[in-house]
Design an enzyme around this catalytic site. Sequence first.
Site, PDB file in Angstrom:
ATOM      1  N   SER A  52      18.508  73.578 -60.615  1.00 17.21           N
ATOM      2  CA  SER A  52      18.511  74.594 -61.669  1.00 17.21           C
ATOM      3  C   SER A  52      18.525  73.927 -63.052  1.00 17.21           C
ATOM      4  CB  SER A  52      19.702  75.528 -61.473  1.00 17.21           C
ATOM      5  OG  SER A  52      19.589  76.682 -62.269  1.00 17.21           O
TER       6      SER A  52
ATOM      7  N   ASP B 263      13.445  84.439 -56.429  1.00 15.67           N
ATOM      8  CA  ASP B 263      14.596  83.991 -57.216  1.00 15.67           C
ATOM      9  C   ASP B 263      14.866  85.021 -58.313  1.00 15.67           C
ATOM     10  OD1 ASP B 263      16.361  82.759 -58.982  1.00 15.67           O
ATOM     11  OD2 ASP B 263      15.472  80.783 -58.749  1.00 15.67           O
TER      12      ASP B 263
ATOM     13  N   HIS C 221      17.959  81.924 -55.453  1.00 17.23           N
ATOM     14  CA  HIS C 221      18.261  80.851 -56.404  1.00 17.23           C
ATOM     15  C   HIS C 221      19.201  79.854 -55.738  1.00 17.23           C
ATOM     16  CE1 HIS C 221      18.378  79.090 -60.399  1.00 17.23           C
ATOM     17  NE2 HIS C 221      19.680  78.922 -60.248  1.00 17.23           N
TER      18      HIS C 221
END
Length: 403
Positions: free
Chosen positions: A194, A330, A361
């Site tokens: 991320s 996501d 995610h």
Amino acid sequence: MSVAVLTAIAVFIIAVFRMLNVSSQPQKPSFFCRDKQFLNRVLKFAPQLEEPYVPTRLWGFSGHVQTILYSVFGRVRCPCPKGDRRFLILDDGTTLTYDLFKPTLNEPELEGITVVIVPGICNSSESDYIRTFVNYTQNQGYRCAVLNHVGALHNVPVTASRIFTYGHTDDLHVMLCNLSEHYPNTKIIIIGYSMGGNLVTKYLGESRHNRPSSVIAGVSICQPYDALKATGVLLHWQNFRRLYLYALTEAIKALILKHRSKLLADDIKEQYSLIEKDIISAATLPELDDAYTRKVNNFKNLHEFYRWSSCLHYINNVKTPMIFINSRDDPLVPEDLLIPIQNFAKSKDNILYMELMHGGHLGFFEGGFMYPNPIAWLDRTLVTLLPGLREHCLDDMKKTAVY
């Protein structure tokens, strides 16, 4: 039981099944890659990528459920790998730490590889998904090193006027240099989750003349690539994105307030024109960044700060082989934000973009009907990517040496 009640129950069940996408079927990853030699080398060591990813049957086809379960529970089983914590005092007074984990499996061929892990926002080596991946990677014979984002560890105090930020790559650079000094013969593959994926990509695209030559490849997972567009999208309620933005905002705000004695000391507030009331009352990430983050990083406005933070503005300068992974469901990274990385991977050598239909995610839970396998698809896949990246980079080095 009345017809009305039965109808209501049926409607509820149908709604739940639609939300969980239980009618969906496992699908193979999609590959975007101009460099077929690079793709073939990756697939040589990771042939399972040509097979469908099979999420947990009952709820794994929902990006929301995958994301929420990941954020709440991390992973199914969370081991506690033991490593050595290294402390580095930076020029600005910041205490930077990273944890080093030795391989548990003796594989002489792999001793020269170090996997550097850059966690997601507010995370560290103590986060469940990081611990699980470290343990799995150790057991495959690799050395691991995890960057602890400044301010994220519970027992390490903040000693300067800042914590981590989305685009601040200097901490990663210092860690890599220190690691290279201790292991001068190692080859480093950096994996970023991320926000960590953004940091890895931005770092490899920056103009740094002193970047360690031992860094041979990078992997980015579930990053949005453009902070300005990403925060703009998260401000909308569509697909419940505003709720995720609220959770991110509160997580960062909690870290700031946890270290308020240092971060919000009177001299710091005066130096950066910080108004504590605005920081505490910030309801969204842009509000918090405007009240705090962009000020302590010396940016005039949010647009300037978000542009500096986004790897999208550095990615064309990346020369190191990289693999990017995203999922289409996501909830934090809508599909529009994936178009630039698709186009980039189709236009440049040594770049592979892998896109999955499901996974949420950072979830990517795999197998089972209700209870997933102990090892997530993502962890299993990342480890199988390492030998292909290693062989590709070493072959390139040999060719360069010949010519």
